[in-house]
Write a protein that holds these residues in place. Structure first.
Motif, PDB file in Angstrom:
ATOM      1  N   ILE A  46     -62.743 105.394 -62.988  1.00 24.27           N
ATOM      2  CA  ILE A  46     -61.934 105.576 -61.632  1.00 24.27           C
ATOM      3  C   ILE A  46     -61.942 106.725 -60.942  1.00 24.27           C
ATOM      4  CG2 ILE A  46     -59.491 105.100 -60.606  1.00 24.27           C
ATOM      5  CD1 ILE A  46     -60.327 102.632 -61.923  1.00 24.27           C
ATOM      6  N   ARG A  82     -58.250 104.374 -54.391  1.00 27.35           N
ATOM      7  CA  ARG A  82     -58.528 104.485 -55.684  1.00 27.35           C
ATOM      8  C   ARG A  82     -59.557 103.539 -56.225  1.00 27.35           C
ATOM      9  NH1 ARG A  82     -57.042 107.710 -59.928  1.00 27.35           N
ATOM     10  NH2 ARG A  82     -56.676 106.660 -62.031  1.00 27.35           N
ATOM     11  N   ASN A  88     -69.046 113.124 -52.325  1.00 27.70           N
ATOM     12  CA  ASN A  88     -67.989 113.094 -51.574  1.00 27.70           C
ATOM     13  C   ASN A  88     -68.882 113.506 -50.188  1.00 27.70           C
ATOM     14  OD1 ASN A  88     -68.215 115.769 -51.641  1.00 27.70           O
ATOM     15  ND2 ASN A  88     -66.400 116.162 -52.765  1.00 27.70           N
ATOM     16  N   ASP A 128     -60.501 108.942 -57.257  1.00 31.13           N
ATOM     17  CA  ASP A 128     -59.599 109.058 -56.221  1.00 31.13           C
ATOM     18  C   ASP A 128     -60.341 109.582 -54.997  1.00 31.13           C
ATOM     19  OD1 ASP A 128     -56.965 108.102 -57.110  1.00 31.13           O
ATOM     20  OD2 ASP A 128     -56.990 109.846 -58.210  1.00 31.13           O
ATOM     21  N   THR A 129     -60.106 108.670 -53.774  1.00 28.80           N
ATOM     22  CA  THR A 129     -60.876 109.271 -52.584  1.00 28.80           C
ATOM     23  C   THR A 129     -59.870 109.347 -51.362  1.00 28.80           C
ATOM     24  OG1 THR A 129     -61.239 106.979 -51.586  1.00 28.80           O
ATOM     25  CG2 THR A 129     -63.117 107.883 -53.360  1.00 28.80           C
ATOM     26  N   GLY A 186     -55.062 101.712 -61.649  1.00 28.49           N
ATOM     27  CA  GLY A 186     -54.870 101.837 -60.240  1.00 28.49           C
ATOM     28  C   GLY A 186     -55.821 101.704 -59.120  1.00 28.49           C
ATOM     29  N   THR A 189     -57.781  99.896 -56.178  1.00 27.32           N
ATOM     30  CA  THR A 189     -57.607  99.072 -55.197  1.00 27.32           C
ATOM     31  C   THR A 189     -58.703  98.531 -54.497  1.00 27.32           C
ATOM     32  OG1 THR A 189     -57.100 101.085 -53.671  1.00 27.32           O
ATOM     33  CG2 THR A 189     -55.036 100.111 -54.624  1.00 27.32           C
TER      34      THR A 189
END
Length: 275
Positions: A142, A149, A103, A144-145, A171, A173
């Motif tokens: 997977i 996702r 991140n 999440d950001t 989930g 994308t």
């Protein structure tokens, strides 16, 4: 919308040289407004021998390459998808081919170990056996950001659509696919496979590739791509080192999924435990 970038490299046999080149390209991406940047497979080393990556393998959480990714992410305030780096395996003479997501604070928030290994005879004169030096991963990943996702896959994984369907079932994308596709297989299949995975999963696909001739004699295909959920190629780089960009528009993605709901029409459910 979020500006995203993929980096294409022609990595060498020297880690420091490769990290310097990666740093230059990450800086270029950040200067152009990219908030999410993806590096190619083997960005830190394309060795003369398969065993060279074993010699530089790192313990998860510590090492020159991992420190580099964290430093670059913090310096430019970007999220980095770290291509692949060789991490310690359970077998002494092997590595895990690991993709780390870092991140913008320099923290590792996800790790995916390549599941499908490239053990193939490309031609009479060209063959590969990744399983000699790589220990396969087993877990779908997977993350999440703030942007999407993201589902993680690596190179040869692209030939196994069930993996991508599992990512979307969880989930995803946007799917990231750092690669080092050979010139021969790339010419035959690269664009077709990348666009197919985007179309059938109604997802963005980031596909940073190695793109040139390496010191070990291997030629990689290049043509790094960013493809949208309808299969449109938003950006590409045919050959050599560089960066390409596109804008991630999740409203556009949701409109496509709503108007063309193929994911809702699926009759055979993904069996995640089989991956």
């Amino acid at each position: 919308m979020t500006r995203i970038a993929v980096i294409q490299m022609v990595s060498s046999t020297d880690v420091n040289t490769n990290l310097q080149e990666a740093a230059r390209l990450i800086a270029e991406a950040a200067d152009q407004g990219a908030e999410l940047v993806s590096l190619p497979e083997n960005f830190a080393l394309m060795g003369l021998h398969d065993t060279d990556k074993v010699a530089i393998r790192e313990k998860f959480g510590a090492g020159i390459i991992q420190d580099f990714l964290a430093t670059q992410a913090r310096k430019y305030g970007v999220w980095l998808i770290g291509g692949t780096i060789p991490l310690e395996a359970s077998i002494p003479n092997k590595v895990r081919a690991s993709c780390l997501v870092i991140n913008n604070q320099g923290q590792c928030v996800a790790r995916y170990d390549k599941i499908h290994l490239f053990d193939v005879q490309v031609s009479a004169d060209e063959s590969y056996c990744e399983s000699r030096t790589i220990e396969a991963g087993q877990q779908v990943c997977i993350v999440d950001t703030p942007f999407a996702r993201i589902g993680l896959a690596i190179c040869y994984d692209v030939r196994f659509p069930e993996l991508f369907r599992c990512l979307v079932a969880q989930g995803a994308t946007l799917i990231s696919l750092p690669s080092a596709f050979t010139a021969m297989t790339g010419k035959a299949h690269w664009e077709t496979l990348i666009r197919a995975r985007a179309i059938e999963n109604l997802s963005y696909v980031l596909a940073p590739n190695q793109g040139g001739r390496h010191a070990n004699g291997r030629e990689t295909y290049g043509d790094s791509l960013i493809v949208d959920p309808w299969g449109h190629i938003l950006s590409r780089l045919p050959h050599g080192a560089g960066v390409v960009y596109a804008d991630l528009d999740l409203n556009y993605l949701q409109t496509i999924r709503r108007n063309f709901p193929t994911l809702d029409h699926q009759k055979i459910a993904c069996q995640q435990s089989s991956i």
